[in-house]
Design a protein around this motif. Structure first.
Motif, PDB file in Angstrom:
ATOM      1  N   VAL A 164      11.698  -8.712   0.199  1.00 41.15           N
ATOM      2  CA  VAL A 164      10.458  -7.929   0.292  1.00 41.15           C
ATOM      3  C   VAL A 164      10.554  -6.923   1.437  1.00 41.15           C
ATOM      4  CG1 VAL A 164       7.988  -8.055   0.808  1.00 41.15           C
ATOM      5  CG2 VAL A 164       9.024  -9.719  -0.758  1.00 41.15           C
ATOM      6  N   THR A 165      11.080  -7.379   2.570  1.00 42.58           N
ATOM      7  CA  THR A 165      11.230  -6.491   3.726  1.00 42.58           C
ATOM      8  C   THR A 165      12.091  -5.281   3.372  1.00 42.58           C
ATOM      9  OG1 THR A 165      10.978  -8.303   5.302  1.00 42.58           O
ATOM     10  CG2 THR A 165      12.102  -6.331   6.090  1.00 42.58           C
ATOM     11  N   CYS A 166      13.218  -5.524   2.728  1.00 40.73           N
ATOM     12  CA  CYS A 166      14.111  -4.425   2.331  1.00 40.73           C
ATOM     13  C   CYS A 166      13.426  -3.488   1.348  1.00 40.73           C
ATOM     14  CB  CYS A 166      15.391  -4.983   1.716  1.00 40.73           C
ATOM     15  SG  CYS A 166      16.441  -5.892   2.877  1.00 40.73           S
ATOM     16  N   ALA A 167      12.726  -4.064   0.367  1.00 37.89           N
ATOM     17  CA  ALA A 167      12.050  -3.245  -0.642  1.00 37.89           C
ATOM     18  C   ALA A 167      10.969  -2.374  -0.008  1.00 37.89           C
ATOM     19  CB  ALA A 167      11.445  -4.143  -1.718  1.00 37.89           C
ATOM     20  N   GLN A 168      10.255  -2.916   0.954  1.00 39.53           N
ATOM     21  CA  GLN A 168       9.202  -2.143   1.621  1.00 39.53           C
ATOM     22  C   GLN A 168       9.782  -0.970   2.399  1.00 39.53           C
ATOM     23  OE1 GLN A 168       7.197  -5.139   3.921  1.00 39.53           O
ATOM     24  NE2 GLN A 168       5.862  -5.768   2.235  1.00 39.53           N
ATOM     25  N   HIS A 169      10.875  -1.209   3.090  1.00 45.42           N
ATOM     26  CA  HIS A 169      11.507  -0.124   3.839  1.00 45.42           C
ATOM     27  C   HIS A 169      12.109   0.929   2.905  1.00 45.42           C
ATOM     28  CE1 HIS A 169      11.143  -2.978   7.187  1.00 45.42           C
ATOM     29  NE2 HIS A 169      11.241  -1.918   7.972  1.00 45.42           N
ATOM     30  N   ARG A 170      12.683   0.490   1.809  1.00 47.85           N
ATOM     31  CA  ARG A 170      13.238   1.459   0.856  1.00 47.85           C
ATOM     32  C   ARG A 170      12.125   2.310   0.250  1.00 47.85           C
ATOM     33  NH1 ARG A 170      17.805   2.713  -1.013  1.00 47.85           N
ATOM     34  NH2 ARG A 170      18.913   0.920  -0.147  1.00 47.85           N
ATOM     35  N   GLU A 171      10.983   1.715  -0.022  1.00 48.81           N
ATOM     36  CA  GLU A 171       9.861   2.481  -0.573  1.00 48.81           C
ATOM     37  C   GLU A 171       9.380   3.532   0.433  1.00 48.81           C
ATOM     38  OE1 GLU A 171       6.561   3.927  -2.776  1.00 48.81           O
ATOM     39  OE2 GLU A 171       8.547   3.126  -3.258  1.00 48.81           O
ATOM     40  N   ILE A 172       9.363   3.182   1.703  1.00 54.33           N
ATOM     41  CA  ILE A 172       8.979   4.158   2.728  1.00 54.33           C
ATOM     42  C   ILE A 172       9.945   5.338   2.694  1.00 54.33           C
ATOM     43  CG2 ILE A 172       8.821   4.580   5.209  1.00 54.33           C
ATOM     44  CD1 ILE A 172       7.898   1.625   5.492  1.00 54.33           C
ATOM     45  N   VAL A 173      11.246   5.041   2.626  1.00 52.22           N
ATOM     46  CA  VAL A 173      12.246   6.114   2.612  1.00 52.22           C
ATOM     47  C   VAL A 173      12.080   6.997   1.384  1.00 52.22           C
ATOM     48  CG1 VAL A 173      14.702   6.662   2.519  1.00 52.22           C
ATOM     49  CG2 VAL A 173      13.917   4.745   3.901  1.00 52.22           C
ATOM     50  N   GLU A 174      11.914   6.384   0.234  1.00 50.71           N
ATOM     51  CA  GLU A 174      11.832   7.180  -0.993  1.00 50.71           C
ATOM     52  C   GLU A 174      10.555   8.015  -1.040  1.00 50.71           C
ATOM     53  OE1 GLU A 174      14.471   7.581  -2.659  1.00 50.71           O
ATOM     54  OE2 GLU A 174      15.426   6.037  -1.420  1.00 50.71           O
ATOM     55  N   ALA A 175       9.477   7.492  -0.476  1.00 49.68           N
ATOM     56  CA  ALA A 175       8.235   8.276  -0.405  1.00 49.68           C
ATOM     57  C   ALA A 175       8.420   9.483   0.505  1.00 49.68           C
ATOM     58  CB  ALA A 175       7.096   7.401   0.106  1.00 49.68           C
ATOM     59  N   VAL A 176       9.080   9.275   1.624  1.00 46.68           N
ATOM     60  CA  VAL A 176       9.353  10.380   2.557  1.00 46.68           C
ATOM     61  C   VAL A 176      10.304  11.375   1.919  1.00 46.68           C
ATOM     62  CG1 VAL A 176      10.483  10.956   4.742  1.00 46.68           C
ATOM     63  CG2 VAL A 176       8.853   9.065   4.645  1.00 46.68           C
ATOM     64  N   ALA A 177      11.341  10.884   1.229  1.00 47.61           N
ATOM     65  CA  ALA A 177      12.318  11.766   0.582  1.00 47.61           C
ATOM     66  C   ALA A 177      11.662  12.619  -0.498  1.00 47.61           C
ATOM     67  CB  ALA A 177      13.442  10.931  -0.022  1.00 47.61           C
ATOM     68  N   ALA A 178      10.627  12.069  -1.142  1.00 46.62           N
ATOM     69  CA  ALA A 178       9.905  12.808  -2.186  1.00 46.62           C
ATOM     70  C   ALA A 178       8.845  13.734  -1.608  1.00 46.62           C
ATOM     71  CB  ALA A 178       9.260  11.816  -3.156  1.00 46.62           C
ATOM     72  N   ALA A 179       8.733  13.756  -0.272  1.00 45.99           N
ATOM     73  CA  ALA A 179       7.727  14.584   0.420  1.00 45.99           C
ATOM     74  C   ALA A 179       6.311  14.249  -0.048  1.00 45.99           C
ATOM     75  CB  ALA A 179       8.012  16.073   0.220  1.00 45.99           C
ATOM     76  N   ASP A 180       6.099  12.960  -0.340  1.00 49.06           N
ATOM     77  CA  ASP A 180       4.796  12.488  -0.812  1.00 49.06           C
ATOM     78  C   ASP A 180       4.111  11.749   0.340  1.00 49.06           C
ATOM     79  OD1 ASP A 180       2.628  11.234  -2.029  1.00 49.06           O
ATOM     80  OD2 ASP A 180       3.712  10.867  -3.904  1.00 49.06           O
ATOM     81  N   GLY A 181       3.288  12.476   1.097  1.00 50.73           N
ATOM     82  CA  GLY A 181       2.650  11.912   2.269  1.00 50.73           C
ATOM     83  C   GLY A 181       1.747  10.742   1.958  1.00 50.73           C
ATOM     84  N   ASP A 182       0.938  10.847   0.901  1.00 49.12           N
ATOM     85  CA  ASP A 182       0.014   9.764   0.547  1.00 49.12           C
ATOM     86  C   ASP A 182       0.782   8.493   0.184  1.00 49.12           C
ATOM     87  OD1 ASP A 182      -2.129  11.413   0.970  1.00 49.12           O
ATOM     88  OD2 ASP A 182      -2.385  11.950  -1.144  1.00 49.12           O
ATOM     89  N   ARG A 183       1.848   8.678  -0.582  1.00 54.30           N
ATOM     90  CA  ARG A 183       2.673   7.521  -0.960  1.00 54.30           C
ATOM     91  C   ARG A 183       3.313   6.899   0.271  1.00 54.30           C
ATOM     92  NH1 ARG A 183       8.209   8.077  -4.570  1.00 54.30           N
ATOM     93  NH2 ARG A 183       8.977   5.927  -4.270  1.00 54.30           N
ATOM     94  N   ALA A 184       3.754   7.723   1.212  1.00 52.35           N
ATOM     95  CA  ALA A 184       4.384   7.221   2.426  1.00 52.35           C
ATOM     96  C   ALA A 184       3.395   6.420   3.258  1.00 52.35           C
ATOM     97  CB  ALA A 184       4.945   8.388   3.243  1.00 52.35           C
ATOM     98  N   VAL A 185       2.165   6.901   3.355  1.00 59.29           N
ATOM     99  CA  VAL A 185       1.134   6.170   4.105  1.00 59.29           C
ATOM    100  C   VAL A 185       0.850   4.829   3.435  1.00 59.29           C
ATOM    101  CG1 VAL A 185      -1.278   6.165   4.830  1.00 59.29           C
ATOM    102  CG2 VAL A 185       0.088   8.240   5.089  1.00 59.29           C
ATOM    103  N   ARG A 186       0.724   4.834   2.104  1.00 61.31           N
ATOM    104  CA  ARG A 186       0.484   3.574   1.386  1.00 61.31           C
ATOM    105  C   ARG A 186       1.637   2.595   1.621  1.00 61.31           C
ATOM    106  NH1 ARG A 186      -1.063   7.088  -2.779  1.00 61.31           N
ATOM    107  NH2 ARG A 186       0.881   6.663  -3.925  1.00 61.31           N
ATOM    108  N   ALA A 187       2.865   3.110   1.562  1.00 56.82           N
ATOM    109  CA  ALA A 187       4.036   2.248   1.756  1.00 56.82           C
ATOM    110  C   ALA A 187       4.052   1.655   3.158  1.00 56.82           C
ATOM    111  CB  ALA A 187       5.309   3.046   1.499  1.00 56.82           C
ATOM    112  N   MET A 188       3.670   2.475   4.142  1.00 57.84           N
ATOM    113  CA  MET A 188       3.651   1.975   5.519  1.00 57.84           C
ATOM    114  C   MET A 188       2.569   0.912   5.687  1.00 57.84           C
ATOM    115  SD  MET A 188       5.123   2.100   8.446  1.00 57.84           S
ATOM    116  CE  MET A 188       6.069   3.646   8.409  1.00 57.84           C
ATOM    117  N   ARG A 189       1.413   1.123   5.129  1.00 61.47           N
ATOM    118  CA  ARG A 189       0.335   0.132   5.255  1.00 61.47           C
ATOM    119  C   ARG A 189       0.698  -1.159   4.523  1.00 61.47           C
ATOM    120  NH1 ARG A 189      -3.509   1.787   8.301  1.00 61.47           N
ATOM    121  NH2 ARG A 189      -4.185   3.977   8.405  1.00 61.47           N
TER     122      ARG A 189
END
Length: 228
Positions: free
Chosen positions: A191-216
Motif C-alpha cells: 500500500v505504501t509503495c502504491a500510494q507513493h507511485r500514485e503521487i508521482v503519476e499524478a504529478v507527472a500528469a500535471a494533475d494538481g487535484d489528483r496529486a492533492v488527493r493522492a497526498m491526503r
C-alpha cells in the motif's frame, strides 16, 4: 517582563552584527577579545552568549581558529519539535498526531504547485525512489524510512526553496524521532509503495487535484497506522 541578561543582550547584538556586515555561514566573526571591546562586556558574558548561539547553529566555535557564522540549520528546531512531541506522547497526548497534521497541511498545500511544472528529471528521480521502495518491500517486507524521507524531499525539489526543504525535513526528523517509540510494524509495504507511485503519476500528469488527493490518501494511511 524580566529584563534580558547581559549575555542575552550580547546574543542579540551578535545577530545584529551578522546582519549588518552581511556575513554568511562560514564567515569569520570578531575574536572574543574584539567582541568584549565592541560591546564593552566581560569575557564571561561574551562566552555565555557565544555558547548559546552555538547551540542553535548561529555561530560555530572552532578551537584554535576562532568564531565563525554557523550553518544556521534548523536541526535545533527539529530537536525541539521532537522533544515536545515525545513528552506529550509519553503523557498520552497526541504529540505525534499534531506533528503529522502540520506536515500534511504543508505537503498537501504544496504538491499542487509541484504538479504545475515539475521537470522530467525530477520525475525520473521520484520513480527511481518508488522502485527502491518496491525492492525494499520485496526484500525485507517494509519500506525504509530513509527512502520514504528522500522521496518527500525530492518531491519538492522543483520549487527551489531551500528554507521549505529544511522546514519539511525538520518536521520529518521530528516525526521520525517520536515514531521510534511506536510499533509501526503493521505497515503494509504494498500500500505504501502504491500510494507513493500514485503521487508521482499524478504529478507527472500535471494533475494538481489528483496529486492533492493522492497526498491526503497517503496521510490517511499514516493516520490509520498511528491509530491501529
Amino acid at each position: 517582563m524580566a529584563r534580558p541578561t547581559m549575555a542575552q543582550d550580547i546574543e542579540r547584538r551578535i545577530k545584529e552584527l551578522i546582519l549588518e556586515r552581511r556575513l554568511a555561514p562560514g564567515d569569520a566573526l570578531p575574536t572574543e577579545t574584539e567582541l568584549m571591546d565592541l560591546f564593552e562586556a566581560g569575557r564571561v558574558s561574551v562566552r555565555e552568549a557565544l555558547k548559546s548561539l552555538q547551540a542553535v547553529n548561529v555561530v560555530e566555535i572552532r578551537r584554535g581558529y576562532g568564531t565563525f557564522v554557523g550553518s544556521l540549520s534548523l536541526s535545533p528546531f527539529a530537536e525541539g519539535l521532537a522533544f515536545r512531541a515525545a513528552v506529550r506522547h509519553r503523557q498520552g497526548e497526541p504529540g505525534l498526531a499534531e506533528l503529522m497534521k502540520v506536515r500534511e497541511a504543508l505537503e498537501a498545500g504544496l504538491v499542487g504547485a509541484v504538479a504545475a511544472g515539475v521537470p522530467e528529471e525530477d520525475i525520473d528521480v521520484l520513480r527511481a525512489l518508488v522502485a527502491t521502495m518496491e525492492a525494499e518491500a520485496a526484500d525485507g517486507g517494509r519500506v525504509a524510512r530513509a527512502t520514504d524521507r528522500a522521496f518527500h524531499l525530492a518531491l519538492y525539489a522543483s520549487l527551489d526553496n531551500h528554507l521549505l526543504s529544511e522546514v519539511l525535513d525538520a518536521f520529518w526528523a521530528a516525526m521520525d524521532r517520536v515514531r521510534e517509540d511506536l510499533d509501526d510494524g503493521h505497515q503494509d509495504p504494498a500500500v505504501t509503495c502504491a500510494q507513493h507511485r500514485e503521487i508521482v503519476e499524478a504529478v507527472a500528469a500535471a494533475d494538481g487535484d489528483r496529486a492533492v488527493r493522492a497526498m491526503r490518501t497517503h496521510f490517511d494511511g499514516i493516520r490509520d497506522r498511528l491509530a491501529g
